[in-house]
Design a protein around this motif. Structure first.
Motif, mmCIF file in Angstrom:
data_model
loop_
_atom_site.group_PDB
_atom_site.id
_atom_site.type_symbol
_atom_site.label_atom_id
_atom_site.label_comp_id
_atom_site.label_asym_id
_atom_site.label_seq_id
_atom_site.Cartn_x
_atom_site.Cartn_y
_atom_site.Cartn_z
ATOM 1 N N ALA A 258 25.504 -19.487 -20.035
ATOM 2 C CA ALA A 258 26.053 -18.184 -19.665
ATOM 3 C C ALA A 258 25.481 -17.712 -18.326
ATOM 4 N N GLN A 259 24.174 -17.862 -18.139
ATOM 5 C CA GLN A 259 23.563 -17.464 -16.871
ATOM 6 C C GLN A 259 24.104 -18.313 -15.719
ATOM 7 N N ALA A 260 24.212 -19.621 -15.931
ATOM 8 C CA ALA A 260 24.702 -20.504 -14.870
ATOM 9 C C ALA A 260 26.156 -20.203 -14.535
ATOM 10 N N ALA A 261 26.973 -19.898 -15.554
ATOM 11 C CA ALA A 261 28.376 -19.577 -15.303
ATOM 12 C C ALA A 261 28.504 -18.279 -14.512
ATOM 13 N N ALA B 112 30.258 -17.872 -10.845
ATOM 14 C CA ALA B 112 31.243 -16.850 -10.495
ATOM 15 C C ALA B 112 30.748 -16.012 -9.323
ATOM 16 N N ALA B 113 29.446 -15.697 -9.319
ATOM 17 C CA ALA B 113 28.895 -14.889 -8.238
ATOM 18 C C ALA B 113 28.893 -15.647 -6.916
ATOM 19 N N VAL B 114 28.608 -16.942 -6.968
ATOM 20 C CA VAL B 114 28.587 -17.706 -5.717
ATOM 21 C C VAL B 114 29.990 -17.875 -5.158
ATOM 22 N N HIS B 115 31.008 -17.905 -6.016
ATOM 23 C CA HIS B 115 32.380 -17.909 -5.522
ATOM 24 C C HIS B 115 32.704 -16.591 -4.846
ATOM 25 N N LEU C 138 34.348 -19.014 -19.774
ATOM 26 C CA LEU C 138 33.439 -18.825 -18.652
ATOM 27 C C LEU C 138 33.872 -17.611 -17.835
ATOM 28 N N PRO C 139 32.917 -16.877 -17.245
ATOM 29 C CA PRO C 139 33.291 -15.703 -16.440
ATOM 30 C C PRO C 139 34.077 -16.113 -15.211
ATOM 31 N N THR C 140 34.940 -15.207 -14.755
ATOM 32 C CA THR C 140 35.845 -15.524 -13.658
ATOM 33 C C THR C 140 35.448 -14.894 -12.344
#
Length: 1001
Positions: free
Chosen positions: A465-468, A472-475, A601-603
């Motif tokens: 969850a943290q990595a996902a 999303a944040a790096v995108h 996964l978060p978007t």
């Protein structure tokens, strides 16, 4: 360590510097940390017993010599414990004592001037000496000083209170700034003294300084009201306000306005005093650095350092020197960095700058990790340098610096079980401190550290969850990082996030989750149509950045608006200069992909739409197989969806000597892909003699062996097993979505089982998908009618004017019109518009396809323009036209692109290239986004020989006959394969290069 190379022969090279870094934080430093410092005696006297204080004093005397030699000196770079103890001793002993003696001297001088008499003056001096030290005795002495001279009864209490206040202020300034009050230098000393007096006389000083401080500190929202009220300031102060407004725009993300205002302010400051001119150029360098103009930023920064000389400007010159060292640290030699750090360390010790001392030690730790990998020494040092384990930050450092320190400490503590809990607290504190909107990469690093800590503890779901969230944040961060160096850091953060998400998803054993992670990694930004004016500004900026000097670029590109640089309104229309568009990116985030009806996964932000992968597959190829993959650093991850919609996944090692890496290396040698130091002609000669051409052997055994090893390494077992079980006569579809690092794999030619000659193309038709965002965007509202025929209205042959290619590339006989080179962009656009009465025709393109450093400018090479060639690139094809023509290059339904890797995915062999950040920018994607429904392209460069003309002419005949493009390509490839099996003649790598991409069968 001695940093004077003339005095210490052991420190003349990089090896000695690295050896010193490897020993830092080792037994020698640990032993030094146990030495008793003079300040230990005072601490023991205050907090412990007299016996403990005397023992501490004895140890301090015993260790004095070793303690003195372990500190920073003219030729030594000392340890943290000794240097920080020296600063602490100065803070609580030397400077307070000097202040007390100064106040005593002032009291004595004042008593002499007032004629208070010796008894009152002496008692007052005693009270002043004890102020804010022993309150009781200070009060007694102050009261005792009253009777000797009643006429001046007010003098003892006044002097005592003044001394008390002076000690309070100096201590407060130390705690807030981390240095002595006199070491920082005067604030706003770069302004002329006369203008400072004018601001104070008009009551505008506080408003002006607050506005500038907030703007330079990155607090754009808070600075706005103050800047809006700053009017009627002196002339040189107006230049400063103009630069402050530029910095406000920069921190708000408005790069064009920031460049405009910064250039105008710097230009207007040319007739200002040297301090104002230097300060403006300091801020201008920050704006230029953020906009990616690194060379210009460095030049302007060096000019600012030359201007900001002298005691008045030292605080600004030191800040600039710190920024320059921080930028150079990852790139310059270690010995040079240590010498620069030593100079700053000496300054910190001399002036008592605790913050500078802390910064130099942090840089040393970075070098320890970067140059020699001394994690043990860093793990021992950082907890001593960075105190606290929560989100509270010292007054004298910025929140960004506090977040950086905690992230650095967490990165070295996370791998050890005993310190992992502290590492987690540090990452959480950094996440709370940092402004994720302004510093997204720091937030990404914090989340990845939290994911790593959870992974080490066996908590895989929270780690994923943290990595996902980090991914999303790096995108999202892609659009918040305009500088070139920042984009490089973004690539590394993205690569780390990709690797972490895929590793954790693969460990989960959930194939649907792995598929979603793979598609999340594969999905990237999507080009959008941009205006012609914006495109021309892009091209003009590229040319200008390569030719214009930095100082000229500042004044020419960013003219001042009618109201001047110090106005608060928006920039004038004339300020939309090319430099204002730097950082423009003709892309938009595409919708994320949903797998098997699920999205777990978060978007990221602003992603309301979702692409349903199962529905897209059905629309593209009906009941089909699907193979998707990514390569991240040294790992190959694949997912497969079978005909019944069931998912499977797996991964393979891609390290240097792994089976997959060796097979890929041999395949690259057999293909006409230029190797290091090799040009295209040499690559063609090598491939022509290799196992995929004339070097295959009399029975083609070398060709089958090579492709068999490639299939064994990369073809997923569920896919190969399922295809081998396909009933005779049944021809399903295989949809392939491979990353740029594997774009050269000839999927259609791969054997289904090593040692056999049954190929993928024998069983299925193959459809390549560069990006699902491209396919879903091009999904037409209606399908073409069955049996509809087309005509080949235009064949463009060697549009760059290459005479050799023009002589060898033959136009298909069925072409109604053939256009030879050189062909300009304007000419090609005009002809396409003349033929655009309907879209039911085939366009034949044969020529060179170039891969530029900026992928948006890669494409079919056209006639020469200026010093190079023009290109039919994705930037050109997606640019909006003018007048009645909305599209500059209207394309028909079908395109046959015969070029050097015209699919355009590339196959670079670097770690960053393995991060799929630009795969949608291929020429094949550009053709579809510009209007084509079906495109047949090539995976790598092909050569104008007779076999190539035969292949493309037969393919063109089948495409105009109305056959499904995927089936037409399969028939031609099967014919070439069977001919190869019968005769062993020809070059298999030619027909293996062709692939189909489009909206489906």
């Amino acid at each position: 360590m001695r940093t004077d190379t003339e005095s210490d022969p052991a420190f003349r090279d990089e090896e000695s510097a690295k050896r010193w870094l490897a020993e830092r934080g080792g037994p020698g430093d640990i032993e030094t940390a146990e030495l008793a410092a003079p300040v230990d005696f005072l601490v023991a006297a205050r907090r412990l017993t007299v016996r403990d204080a005397l023992a501490a004093l004895g140890r301090a005397v015993r260790d004095h010599r070793a303690f003195r030699h372990a500190g920073t000196g003219r030729r030594r770079l000392g340890t943290w414990d000794v240097d920080s103890a020296r600063l602490l001793f100065r803070q609580i002993v030397v400077r307070p004592l000097a202040m007390r003696l100064l106040m005593v001297a002032l009291a004595a001088a004042a008593g002499a001037l007032l004629g208070t008499g010796v008894p009152q003056t002496a008692l007052t001096m005693g009270a002043v000496l004890l102020a804010r030290w022993h309150t009781l005795w200070c009060t007694v002495l102050a009261l005792a000083a009253l009777p000797p001279a009643w006429d001046t009864w007010w003098f003892p209490p006044l002097a005592t209170m003044t001394s008390w206040y002076a000690h309070v202020v100096t201590d407060l300034l130390w705690s807030v700034t981390g240095m002595a009050w006199w070491a920082r230098g005067p604030a706003f000393a770069f302004l002329p003294f006369r203008e400072r007096l004018l601001l104070m006389a008009r009551g505008r000083w506080t408003l002006f300084t607050t506005a500038v401080d907030l703007s330079t500190g990155g607090q754009a929202e808070a600075a706005g009201p103050f800047l809006a009220r700053c009017d009627k300031v002196p002339r040189h102060c107006a230049r400063v306000l103009g630069m402050a407004r530029a910095l406000k725009a920069l921190h708000e993300g408005n790069l064009s306005e920031a460049l405009t205002r910064a250039g105008a302010a710097a230009g207007a400051a040319r007739d200002s005093p040297v301090g104002v001119r230097g300060w403006c150029r300091v801020q201008l360098s920050q704006v230029l650095l953020a906009s990616g103009r690194i060379d210009e930023a460095v030049t302007v920064r060096d000019e600012a350092l030359g201007l900001l000389r002298g005691r008045r400007f030292r605080r600004y010159a030191r800040e600039l020197e710190l920024a320059r060292l921080a930028d150079d640290l990852p790139f310059e030699p270690v010995a040079s960095s240590l010498r620069r750090i030593h100079r700053l360390r000496r300054t910190a010790v001399r002036v008592g700058d605790q913050n500078l001392l802390r910064q130099t030690e942090t840089w040393i730790v970075q070098l320890m990790l970067q140059a020699v990998g001394n994690r043990a020494g860093a793990a021992w040092t950082l907890p001593r340098v960075v105190p606290g384990d929560d989100a509270r930050t010292p007054w004298h450092i910025t929140p960004d610096q506090a977040a950086n320190e905690r992230l650095l400490r967490a990165s070295v503590l996370v791998e050890v079980e005993d310190t992992r809990r502290r590492a987690r607290r540090d990452a959480q504190a950094a996440l709370a401190i940092v402004d994720a909107g302004r510093r997204p990469l720091a937030a990404v690093a914090a989340r990845l550290l939290l994911a790593r800590a959870d992974e080490f503890d066996g908590r895989y779901e929270p780690a994923l969850a943290q990595a996902a969230h980090a991914l999303a944040a790096v995108h999202d961060a892609r659009y918040l990082i305009p500088s070139a160096r920042g984009r490089r850091q973004w690539e590394r953060a993205q690569l780390n996030a990709y690797a972490t998400v895929l590793r954790l998803a693969d460990r989960s054993g959930d194939s649907v989750l792995v598929a979603e992670a793979v598609e999340m990694v594969r999905g990237e930004v999507l080009p959008d149509r941009i205006g012609r004016a914006e495109l021309e500004a892009h091209l003009a900026l590229d040319a200008m950045a390569a030719t214009a000097p930095a100082t000229d670029a500042v004044s020419i590109d960013v003219p001042t608006g009618p109201s001047g640089p110090d106005t608060g309104g928006p920039p004038a229309a004339s300020e939309t200069a090319p430099s204002a568009l730097l950082g423009l990116d003709p892309v938009r985030r595409p919708p994320p992909v949903r797998v098997a009806g699920l999205r777990r996964l978060p978007t990221g932000s602003g992603q309301p739409d979702v692409i349903d992968l199962d529905l897209e597959l059905c629309a593209l190829a009906g009941r089909c197989w699907y193979w998707s993959a990514v390569t991240v650093i040294d790992r190959y991850y694949w997912v497969v969806r079978d005909l019944d919609g069931q998912w499977s996944h797996g991964s393979r090692d891609l390290t240097e000597h792994s089976i997959a890496a060796l097979a890929d290396r041999e395949l690259r040698k057999a293909l006409p892909l230029p190797l290091q130091g090799e040009d295209a002609a040499a690559a063609g000669t090598r491939a022509d003699q290799g196992p995929l051409s004339r070097g295959a052997g009399p029975d083609g055994g070398k060709e089958r062996a090579l492709l068999g090893s490639v299939a064994e390494a990369f073809l997923p077992p569920p896919l190969s097993d399922g295809l081998r079980a396909t009933p005779p006569g049944d021809v399903p579809s295989l949809v392939v979505s491979l990353p740029a690092g594997l774009a050269h794999l000839p999927v259609a030619a791969l054997p289904l089982k090593p040692g056999t000659d049954r190929r993928v193309v024998d069983v299925v038709r193959v459809l390549h998908v560069p990006a699902w965002s491209v396919i879903s965007r091009r999904r037409p509202s209606r399908q073409a009618e069955a049996g509809q025929t087309y005509d080949l209205r235009l064949a463009v042959i060697a549009p760059d004017g290459d005479p050799e290619a023009a002589a060898r590339l033959a136009s298909p006989p069925i072409a109604r019109r053939s256009l030879g080179g050189p062909v300009s962009r304007e000419r090609l656009s005009e002809i396409l518009h003349l033929l655009d009465d309907d879209r039911h025709w085939l366009l034949y393109l044969a020529g060179h396809v170039d891969a530029e450093e900026n992928p948006t400018h890669s494409g079919l090479r056209l006639a020469p323009e200026g010093t190079g060639h023009g290109h039919l690139s994705i930037a050109e094809m997606l640019a909006a036209g003018t007048g009645a023509h909305y599209e500059l290059f209207p394309l028909p339904e079908r395109v046959l692109a015969v070029g050097c890797g015209s699919l355009g995915l590339g196959a670079a062999d670097t770690d960053i290239a393995r991060t799929p950040t630009s795969e949608w920018l291929g020429f094949g994607s550009a053709l579809m986004l510009a209007g084509a429904d079906h495109a047949v392209c090539t995976l790598y460069q092909v050569y104008p020989v007779k076999q190539l003309n035969n292949i493309t002419h037969r393919l063109a005949e089948k495409l105009v006959a109305g056959e499904s493009p995927a089936d037409a390509l399969r028939e031609v490839q099967l014919a070439e394969l069977n001919r190869w099996r019968r005769t062993g003649r020809g070059r298999p790598f030619l027909w293996q290069a062709f692939v189909y991409t489009g909206i489906g069968i």
